[in-house]
Design a protein around this motif. Structure first.
Motif, PDB file in Angstrom:
ATOM      1  N   PHE A 291       0.797  -1.239   0.043  1.00 30.63           N
ATOM      2  CA  PHE A 291       0.021   0.038   0.018  1.00 30.63           C
ATOM      3  C   PHE A 291       0.871   1.223  -0.085  1.00 30.63           C
ATOM      4  O   PHE A 291       0.422   2.274  -0.176  1.00 30.63           O
ATOM      5  N   PHE A 292       2.035   1.266   0.243  1.00 30.22           N
ATOM      6  CA  PHE A 292       2.991   2.451   0.438  1.00 30.22           C
ATOM      7  C   PHE A 292       4.145   2.260  -0.368  1.00 30.22           C
ATOM      8  O   PHE A 292       4.900   3.231  -0.432  1.00 30.22           O
ATOM      9  N   ASN A 293       4.425   1.203  -1.134  1.00 24.39           N
ATOM     10  CA  ASN A 293       5.621   1.071  -1.651  1.00 24.39           C
ATOM     11  C   ASN A 293       5.675   0.137  -2.946  1.00 24.39           C
ATOM     12  O   ASN A 293       4.675  -0.691  -2.520  1.00 24.39           O
ATOM     13  N   PRO A 294       6.127   0.311  -4.058  1.00 26.17           N
ATOM     14  CA  PRO A 294       6.047  -0.893  -5.035  1.00 26.17           C
ATOM     15  C   PRO A 294       6.695  -2.134  -4.639  1.00 26.17           C
ATOM     16  O   PRO A 294       7.617  -2.426  -5.466  1.00 26.17           O
ATOM     17  N   ILE A 295       6.273  -2.701  -3.558  1.00 25.16           N
ATOM     18  CA  ILE A 295       6.996  -3.977  -3.249  1.00 25.16           C
ATOM     19  C   ILE A 295       6.974  -5.119  -4.337  1.00 25.16           C
ATOM     20  O   ILE A 295       8.302  -5.750  -4.463  1.00 25.16           O
ATOM     21  N   PHE A 296       5.904  -5.076  -5.015  1.00 24.11           N
ATOM     22  CA  PHE A 296       6.027  -6.254  -6.028  1.00 24.11           C
ATOM     23  C   PHE A 296       6.837  -6.103  -7.277  1.00 24.11           C
ATOM     24  O   PHE A 296       6.781  -6.737  -8.218  1.00 24.11           O
ATOM     25  N   GLU A 297       7.374  -4.867  -7.362  1.00 26.59           N
ATOM     26  CA  GLU A 297       8.274  -4.524  -8.576  1.00 26.59           C
ATOM     27  C   GLU A 297       9.446  -5.233  -8.343  1.00 26.59           C
ATOM     28  O   GLU A 297      10.168  -5.448  -9.374  1.00 26.59           O
ATOM     29  N   MET A 298       9.920  -5.804  -6.990  1.00 19.98           N
ATOM     30  CA  MET A 298      11.254  -6.706  -6.744  1.00 19.98           C
ATOM     31  C   MET A 298      10.780  -7.873  -7.236  1.00 19.98           C
ATOM     32  O   MET A 298       9.977  -8.582  -6.624  1.00 19.98           O
ATOM     33  N   PRO A 299      11.301  -8.821  -8.079  1.00 14.93           N
ATOM     34  CA  PRO A 299      10.925  -9.953  -8.603  1.00 14.93           C
ATOM     35  C   PRO A 299      10.834 -11.176  -7.351  1.00 14.93           C
ATOM     36  O   PRO A 299       9.966 -11.732  -7.440  1.00 14.93           O
ATOM     37  N   ILE A 300      11.796 -11.033  -6.547  1.00 15.68           N
ATOM     38  CA  ILE A 300      11.886 -12.064  -5.374  1.00 15.68           C
ATOM     39  C   ILE A 300      10.652 -11.949  -4.572  1.00 15.68           C
ATOM     40  O   ILE A 300      10.020 -12.888  -4.029  1.00 15.68           O
ATOM     41  N   LEU A 301      10.377 -10.662  -4.227  1.00 17.68           N
ATOM     42  CA  LEU A 301       9.045 -10.343  -3.147  1.00 17.68           C
ATOM     43  C   LEU A 301       7.727 -10.762  -4.120  1.00 17.68           C
ATOM     44  O   LEU A 301       6.802 -11.367  -3.644  1.00 17.68           O
ATOM     45  N   ALA A 302       7.629 -10.563  -5.593  1.00 18.17           N
ATOM     46  CA  ALA A 302       6.848 -10.875  -6.492  1.00 18.17           C
ATOM     47  C   ALA A 302       6.657 -12.409  -6.329  1.00 18.17           C
ATOM     48  O   ALA A 302       5.315 -13.060  -6.237  1.00 18.17           O
ATOM     49  N   TYR A 303       7.642 -13.254  -6.601  1.00 17.08           N
ATOM     50  CA  TYR A 303       7.710 -14.637  -6.572  1.00 17.08           C
ATOM     51  C   TYR A 303       7.274 -15.218  -4.968  1.00 17.08           C
ATOM     52  O   TYR A 303       6.624 -16.133  -4.976  1.00 17.08           O
ATOM     53  N   LEU A 304       7.773 -14.439  -3.873  1.00 14.59           N
ATOM     54  CA  LEU A 304       7.415 -14.971  -2.620  1.00 14.59           C
ATOM     55  C   LEU A 304       5.921 -15.027  -2.485  1.00 14.59           C
ATOM     56  O   LEU A 304       5.378 -15.908  -1.859  1.00 14.59           O
ATOM     57  N   ALA A 305       5.351 -13.763  -2.941  1.00 14.81           N
ATOM     58  CA  ALA A 305       3.940 -13.819  -2.823  1.00 14.81           C
ATOM     59  C   ALA A 305       3.223 -14.877  -3.483  1.00 14.81           C
ATOM     60  O   ALA A 305       2.341 -15.335  -3.217  1.00 14.81           O
ATOM     61  N   VAL A 306       3.625 -15.096  -5.007  1.00 10.76           N
ATOM     62  CA  VAL A 306       2.973 -16.103  -5.620  1.00 10.76           C
ATOM     63  C   VAL A 306       2.996 -17.557  -5.177  1.00 10.76           C
ATOM     64  O   VAL A 306       2.109 -18.476  -4.977  1.00 10.76           O
ATOM     65  N   PHE A 307       4.326 -17.760  -4.478  1.00 10.51           N
ATOM     66  CA  PHE A 307       4.613 -19.050  -3.789  1.00 10.51           C
ATOM     67  C   PHE A 307       3.589 -19.291  -2.838  1.00 10.51           C
ATOM     68  O   PHE A 307       3.266 -20.200  -2.290  1.00 10.51           O
ATOM     69  N   CYS A 308       3.595 -18.215  -1.987  1.00  7.68           N
ATOM     70  CA  CYS A 308       2.912 -18.307  -0.677  1.00  7.68           C
ATOM     71  C   CYS A 308       1.282 -18.570  -1.078  1.00  7.68           C
ATOM     72  O   CYS A 308       0.494 -19.188  -0.357  1.00  7.68           O
ATOM     73  N   ALA A 309       0.833 -17.844  -1.937  1.00  6.38           N
ATOM     74  CA  ALA A 309      -0.625 -17.883  -2.401  1.00  6.38           C
ATOM     75  C   ALA A 309      -0.946 -19.256  -2.871  1.00  6.38           C
ATOM     76  O   ALA A 309      -2.148 -19.846  -2.718  1.00  6.38           O
ATOM     77  N   SER A 310       0.138 -19.947  -3.451  1.00  8.31           N
ATOM     78  CA  SER A 310      -0.277 -21.501  -3.839  1.00  8.31           C
ATOM     79  C   SER A 310      -0.578 -22.345  -2.645  1.00  8.31           C
ATOM     80  O   SER A 310      -1.013 -23.447  -2.936  1.00  8.31           O
ATOM     81  N   TYR A 311      -0.410 -21.910  -1.563  1.00 11.81           N
ATOM     82  CA  TYR A 311      -0.546 -22.826  -0.408  1.00 11.81           C
ATOM     83  C   TYR A 311      -1.852 -22.534   0.034  1.00 11.81           C
ATOM     84  O   TYR A 311      -2.432 -23.172   1.188  1.00 11.81           O
ATOM     85  N   LEU A 312      -2.753 -21.575  -0.311  1.00  9.10           N
ATOM     86  CA  LEU A 312      -3.702 -20.967   0.279  1.00  9.10           C
ATOM     87  C   LEU A 312      -4.763 -20.919  -0.648  1.00  9.10           C
ATOM     88  O   LEU A 312      -6.124 -20.632  -0.226  1.00  9.10           O
ATOM     89  N   LEU A 313      -4.880 -21.634  -1.903  1.00 12.62           N
ATOM     90  CA  LEU A 313      -5.756 -21.748  -2.828  1.00 12.62           C
ATOM     91  C   LEU A 313      -6.565 -22.922  -2.419  1.00 12.62           C
ATOM     92  O   LEU A 313      -6.103 -23.733  -1.803  1.00 12.62           O
ATOM     93  N   PRO A 314      -8.016 -22.954  -2.698  1.00 15.35           N
ATOM     94  CA  PRO A 314      -8.933 -23.959  -2.348  1.00 15.35           C
ATOM     95  C   PRO A 314      -8.741 -25.005  -3.303  1.00 15.35           C
ATOM     96  O   PRO A 314      -8.280 -24.869  -4.366  1.00 15.35           O
TER      97      PRO A 314
END
Length: 543
Positions: A291-314
């Motif tokens: 909400f305050f910085n372009p966090i997902f512009e950094m590829p490793i943080l974007a990948y970390l978010a995608v990786f974590c989301a895969s554990y939460l999908l129904p």
């Protein structure tokens, strides 16, 4: 293998279609191609992770070992940078906020882990200390949100509100200078950028400005920021990933991504998967920090978010594995997307190399619709008519890019033939429509009108440019020329003398060196030109 619901596949298809549609209608497709390729790369990663969940969760111990090694390296490097007085960017360059968000995410992961070892607990405290005493507000807020999630999951709501009350009480007694160092208080620039982004949402609601084109929205709705050069500041980031997505991709595509994120966060973490709770904590931390910085512009943080989301999908209730024609079709579509993405990655790599060597002709040999290449090639050539043609090609490919329109206007204005003046005037006015606060274009209109024999209108435009940039010294020069052409030499001399006096007062107040080519243009001053104009006016008075 657990099977994902069919709606997930539809989500991927619609999102990729929305990204490609935004690329197709991008205001500057040559710039958007890089960001579009990034979206496709992460879409492929997300698709692979979400459909191979069983393999992804097979070695959770490996995940924690990797986290510990990366966390220890980050803690050591960040502490070393802190002691040496360097920028605390850790292993993530460019922006220390990326490193702070990364440390906050690792801290929350170990807080949410069921049975953390003592080494993990100590490392979490180390990283938490670095975040709290650092300068990143986004990481601090993300850490707070992740901590509240961990408390609410492990303890009752009463405990959570007790902790919130204790934190609020402690924060009340923290000295203001400490909060100021954390960046809690600022001059309001970020709020103004967010307001600007909200205005940009209305311009192109369906397809947006195009991936990576937030700077064009900024130029259209820019606000005064500097004290000397008011509109010298520009940015390619909204400092809010969600507003930036809305501006660049349009409401439907960005809304689809937001709904997916909300669904993932709303979905209760599965108790049978021990990494699901830490994964959700990491995702909450990064989502709040974004909400305050372009966090997902950094590829490793974007990948970390995608990786974590895969554990939460129904997981679909039908245990039958996808097979037969539908499964084959799904695999074939994914392989087609993967091949297309690899080709785009290769092209972006080749283009980046040619850009670094300024080999614009090679780029155009492969892609004659590359507007940026035409624009840069125009400045590279020494033949004026060729440069004019290249500028025209750039504007033809991206007519809504103010820099390209401005370049064509200057090329037309530089021609000695008066027949080019009407078209140059039209291009300058188009550039002003696209970027209303760039005073250089207003003054250029004044110079064109002066050459066309319309000093009254030229004076109005020079005055308008001066209102935008009060220290734009060249405006006073053109105002004096307009007075002279209107036959009022006395006012012309006064304007030039007043310019010299204002310039001296400006230098006495403490001159700040220009930081950008635009600021150089605004603050450019040549006293010999002023002296020549005064001598010319004095000679006319004697005659």
């Amino acid at each position: 293998m657990p099977r994902r619901p069919r709606s997930l596949n539809i989500l991927f298809i619609v999102f990729i279609g929305g990204v490609m549609l935004s690329q197709l209608y991008s205001l500057d497709g040559s710039v958007s191609l890089y960001r579009t390729t990034q979206y496709l790369v992460f879409s492929c990663l997300a698709f692979a992770l979400c459909h191979e969940f069983q393999e992804a969760q097979a070695s959770e111990s490996v995940i924690w070992r990797v986290f510990w090694l990366l966390g220890m390296a980050t803690a050591l490097l960040t502490t070393f940078q802190w002691i040496k007085g360097l920028t605390r960017s850790g292993m993530l360059p460019i922006n220390p906020n990326f490193n702070a968000a990364w440390m906050a995410a690792l801290t929350v992961a170990w807080m949410a882990k069921r049975n953390s070892t003592w080494s993990e607990k100590c490392l979490a405290v180390w990283l938490m200390t670095a975040v709290i005493f650092g300068s990143s507000r986004s990481a601090l807020l993300g850490l707070s949100a992740g901590t509240l999630f961990c408390i609410s999951h492990k303890y009752s709501r009463a405990h959570m509100w007790l902790v919130v009350g204790m934190f609020s009480l402690v924060a009340f007694f923290i000295p203001h200078p400490f909060l100021n160092r954390l960046g809690v208080f600022e001059n309001g620039a970020r709020w103004r950028i967010w307001t600007l982004a909200l205005k940009g949402l209305i311009d192109y609601p369906l397809t947006g400005y195009g991936p990576g084109n937030f700077e064009l929205a900024y130029l259209r709705h820019a606000f005064p920021f500097g004290e000397v050069v008011r509109y010298g500041h520009t940015t390619a980031f909204a400092h809010n990933d969600y507003l930036q997505l809305l501006c660049e991709l349009g409401w439907p595509t960005a809304g689809l991504l937001f709904s997916a994120l909300i669904t993932v966060l709303w979905n209760p973490a599965r108790e049978q998967n021990s990494f699901a709770i830490p994964a959700k904590g990491i995702l909450i931390t990064l989502a709040v920090a974004a909400f305050f910085n372009p966090i997902f512009e950094m590829p490793i943080l974007a990948y970390l978010a995608v990786f974590c989301a895969s554990y939460l999908l129904p997981i679909a209730t039908d245990p039958q594995r996808s097979s037969g024609p539908k499964g084959v079709s799904l695999q074939g579509s994914f392989m087609g997307l993967l091949c297309a993405t690899l080709l785009l990655v290769i092209w972006c790599g080749m283009r980046s190399y040619w850009v670094s060597t300024e080999n614009w002709r090679r780029i155009l040999g492969w892609n004659p619709h590359d507007a940026e290449a035409w624009h840069e090639l125009a400045y590279q050539t020494n033949e004026p008519l060729e440069a004019l043609r290249y500028h025209q090609n750039a504007v033809q490919e991206s007519p809504q890019q103010p820099y390209y329109v401005e370049g064509l206007a200057r090329a037309l204005d530089s021609r000695p033939e008066s027949t080019y003046l009407p078209l140059a005037l039209t291009m300058y006015l188009n550039a002003i429509q696209l970027a209303p606060t760039r005073a250089v274009n207003d003054l250029a209109v004044a110079s064109v009108l002066w050459r066309a024999g319309e000093p009254v209108r030229a004076w109005d435009w020079a005055e308008q440019a001066l209102r935008l940039e009060p220290y734009y010294w060249e405006c006073d020069l053109w105002k004096a020329r307009c007075f002279a052409k209107m036959g009022d030499r006395k006012r012309a001399i006064f304007a030039l003398q007043n310019l010299r006096q204002r310039r001296r007062q400006f230098l006495d107040s403490g001159f700040v060196a220009a930081q950008s080519p635009y600021e150089n243009t605004i603050l450019r001053y040549d006293d010999s030109v002023i002296q020549q104009e005064l001598e010319h006016l004095e000679s006319l008075r004697k005659v």
